[in-house]
Design a protein around this motif. Sequence first.
Motif, mmCIF file in Angstrom:
data_model
loop_
_atom_site.group_PDB
_atom_site.id
_atom_site.type_symbol
_atom_site.label_atom_id
_atom_site.label_comp_id
_atom_site.label_asym_id
_atom_site.label_seq_id
_atom_site.Cartn_x
_atom_site.Cartn_y
_atom_site.Cartn_z
ATOM 1 N N ASP A 71 0.815 -1.216 0.000
ATOM 2 C CA ASP A 71 0.000 0.000 0.000
ATOM 3 C C ASP A 71 0.847 1.265 0.000
ATOM 4 O O ASP A 71 0.499 2.254 -0.644
ATOM 5 N N TYR A 72 1.968 1.247 0.740
ATOM 6 C CA TYR A 72 2.838 2.408 0.870
ATOM 7 C C TYR A 72 4.247 2.039 0.413
ATOM 8 O O TYR A 72 4.692 0.894 0.561
ATOM 9 N N TYR A 73 4.976 3.067 -0.100
ATOM 10 C CA TYR A 73 6.340 2.853 -0.582
ATOM 11 C C TYR A 73 7.273 3.928 -0.023
ATOM 12 O O TYR A 73 7.090 5.122 -0.301
ATOM 13 N N VAL A 74 8.223 3.498 0.800
ATOM 14 C CA VAL A 74 9.278 4.391 1.269
ATOM 15 C C VAL A 74 10.244 4.527 0.098
ATOM 16 O O VAL A 74 11.016 3.611 -0.206
ATOM 17 N N THR A 75 10.181 5.662 -0.584
ATOM 18 C CA THR A 75 10.847 5.831 -1.877
ATOM 19 C C THR A 75 12.062 6.744 -1.738
ATOM 20 O O THR A 75 11.940 7.923 -1.373
ATOM 21 N N TYR A 76 13.235 6.190 -2.034
ATOM 22 C CA TYR A 76 14.461 6.975 -2.000
ATOM 23 C C TYR A 76 14.490 7.875 -3.242
ATOM 24 O O TYR A 76 14.230 7.410 -4.360
ATOM 25 N N CYS A 77 14.799 9.152 -3.029
ATOM 26 C CA CYS A 77 14.708 10.111 -4.130
ATOM 27 C C CYS A 77 15.734 11.221 -3.943
ATOM 28 O O CYS A 77 16.356 11.353 -2.887
ATOM 29 N N ARG A 78 15.851 12.034 -4.987
ATOM 30 C CA ARG A 78 16.797 13.149 -4.977
ATOM 31 C C ARG A 78 15.991 14.452 -4.919
ATOM 32 O O ARG A 78 15.222 14.765 -5.834
ATOM 33 N N TYR A 79 16.175 15.199 -3.829
ATOM 34 C CA TYR A 79 15.452 16.452 -3.642
ATOM 35 C C TYR A 79 16.150 17.634 -4.328
ATOM 36 O O TYR A 79 15.534 18.677 -4.535
ATOM 37 N N SER A 80 17.428 17.482 -4.630
ATOM 38 C CA SER A 80 18.181 18.568 -5.257
ATOM 39 C C SER A 80 19.190 17.976 -6.222
ATOM 40 O O SER A 80 19.360 16.758 -6.302
ATOM 41 N N ASP A 81 19.853 18.855 -6.954
ATOM 42 C CA ASP A 81 20.838 18.413 -7.942
ATOM 43 C C ASP A 81 22.231 18.247 -7.338
ATOM 44 O O ASP A 81 23.194 18.003 -8.074
ATOM 45 N N GLU A 82 22.341 18.391 -6.032
ATOM 46 C CA GLU A 82 23.655 18.199 -5.409
ATOM 47 C C GLU A 82 24.137 16.781 -5.680
ATOM 48 O O GLU A 82 23.353 15.828 -5.640
ATOM 49 N N PRO A 83 25.419 16.616 -5.973
ATOM 50 C CA PRO A 83 25.926 15.304 -6.374
ATOM 51 C C PRO A 83 25.966 14.295 -5.226
ATOM 52 O O PRO A 83 25.932 14.658 -4.043
ATOM 53 N N GLY A 84 26.034 13.014 -5.600
ATOM 54 C CA GLY A 84 26.194 11.946 -4.620
ATOM 55 C C GLY A 84 25.050 11.880 -3.643
ATOM 56 O O GLY A 84 23.882 12.021 -4.000
ATOM 57 N N ALA A 85 25.393 11.710 -2.378
ATOM 58 C CA ALA A 85 24.377 11.507 -1.346
ATOM 59 C C ALA A 85 23.747 12.807 -0.857
ATOM 60 O O ALA A 85 22.707 12.762 -0.192
ATOM 61 N N LYS A 86 24.340 13.950 -1.202
ATOM 62 C CA LYS A 86 23.940 15.213 -0.566
ATOM 63 C C LYS A 86 22.484 15.579 -0.805
ATOM 64 O O LYS A 86 21.848 16.180 0.057
ATOM 65 N N GLY A 87 21.949 15.250 -1.976
ATOM 66 C CA GLY A 87 20.577 15.647 -2.264
ATOM 67 C C GLY A 87 19.544 14.574 -1.996
ATOM 68 O O GLY A 87 18.353 14.766 -2.265
ATOM 69 N N ILE A 88 19.978 13.442 -1.448
ATOM 70 C CA ILE A 88 19.092 12.273 -1.343
ATOM 71 C C ILE A 88 18.367 12.229 0.001
ATOM 72 O O ILE A 88 18.931 12.529 1.052
ATOM 73 N N GLY A 89 17.108 11.816 -0.059
ATOM 74 C CA GLY A 89 16.303 11.549 1.124
ATOM 75 C C GLY A 89 15.256 10.511 0.774
ATOM 76 O O GLY A 89 15.462 9.694 -0.122
ATOM 77 N N ALA A 90 14.122 10.526 1.449
ATOM 78 C CA ALA A 90 13.053 9.550 1.176
ATOM 79 C C ALA A 90 11.700 10.221 1.315
ATOM 80 O O ALA A 90 11.508 11.098 2.168
#
Length: 389
Positions: A165-184
Amino acid sequence: MDFQLTDEQRELRDTARKFARAELPKLAREMEEKDFPVPHEMLLTYGEMGFLGVNLPEEYGGLGLGHVEALLVLEEFAQVSNAVAFPVFEALTGPVRTIERFGSDAMKAKILPEVIRGEKIVAVSMSEPDAGTALTDLKTTARADGNGYVVNGYKRWTSGGGHSDYYVTYCRYSDEPGAKGIGAILLEKDMAGMSFGKREELMGFRGIPTADISIEDVRVGEENVIVGAGGFGRLMSAFGLERCGNATQSMAVAAAALEQALAYTQEREAFGKPIVDFQAVQMKLAEMAMKVDAARLLIHRAAANSAANEGGLPSVYESSVAKCFANEIVREVTALGMQVMGGYGYHKDYGMEQRLRDAYAWGIAGGAIDVQKTNIAAAMVGRRFNQRK
């Protein structure tokens, strides 16, 4: 240092064992043959029995117990099959824990009770066509738009895809490279723009639906943010418990293989006596037992020590050691089980060949075996290794 279970832990384990062995073997066989997930009515039964909230907070309907208790329950289900255990795995050690640790109060108050009651299922969606082990290469984006976000991307290898029913989806909130822009961010199955690919045909894992997810202009509110940009490290810190759940799923398959092989070798006769009387068989059974016991001890060490760690979660080192070892030995133990059972071990009607097929999945899912070894080495030397240089 006490290696004995408490009376309460033993009672919980025995309750889970009694339920799993009485209610689930026939269902597990049907799920393997027809490849369908745990039915909704059985999920509700899981919830009524308390199996989906063992280590979740009492304020949301959980039992409020520890991670060792959760893994004891998971093992009993997984000894029947990984498929019937999968909702327990997701609730007690998987993406539900990400919501419990990082979600807003409103998100937790809505979703956790639904999961604990067996009404809803939560999956995690991380991998993409070009981002698996190299997860920081992911391209799925969540762009701010007014009071919410517009999410676009394509996800691969989502266990529960199209069913959860629900999906914890890893995504990129910004264009910062690597891990810096990533959240869920939290997405829901029926949101406009969510579509699911065909059910994947896998070597094992039947009864655990796996599918791609296409995410096209899916609009969600600010309240759906689980972790914002720059939170990738926080998300990974919660993964220690998932590793222990993965390891328990592996170890339980191995434990079930040992139990079946031990019974078979005492019943099967050759040259006028049970085959367990032959030294060659005894050596194999002993090897199986040593591997299963060692895996269980490593898992329980990681879980028991978690209370002393930041956030109350297993450490990277101990959870990676447990996962890596359990992922390796389950392949060895199920192969030995098949060998001592001979033709019966190779026959679909007797279950050992299914265990062997399922055994290979856990060393791929949740971080491959070799990735765990780099985690272990990094923890020992005190720094991460840059694989890109």
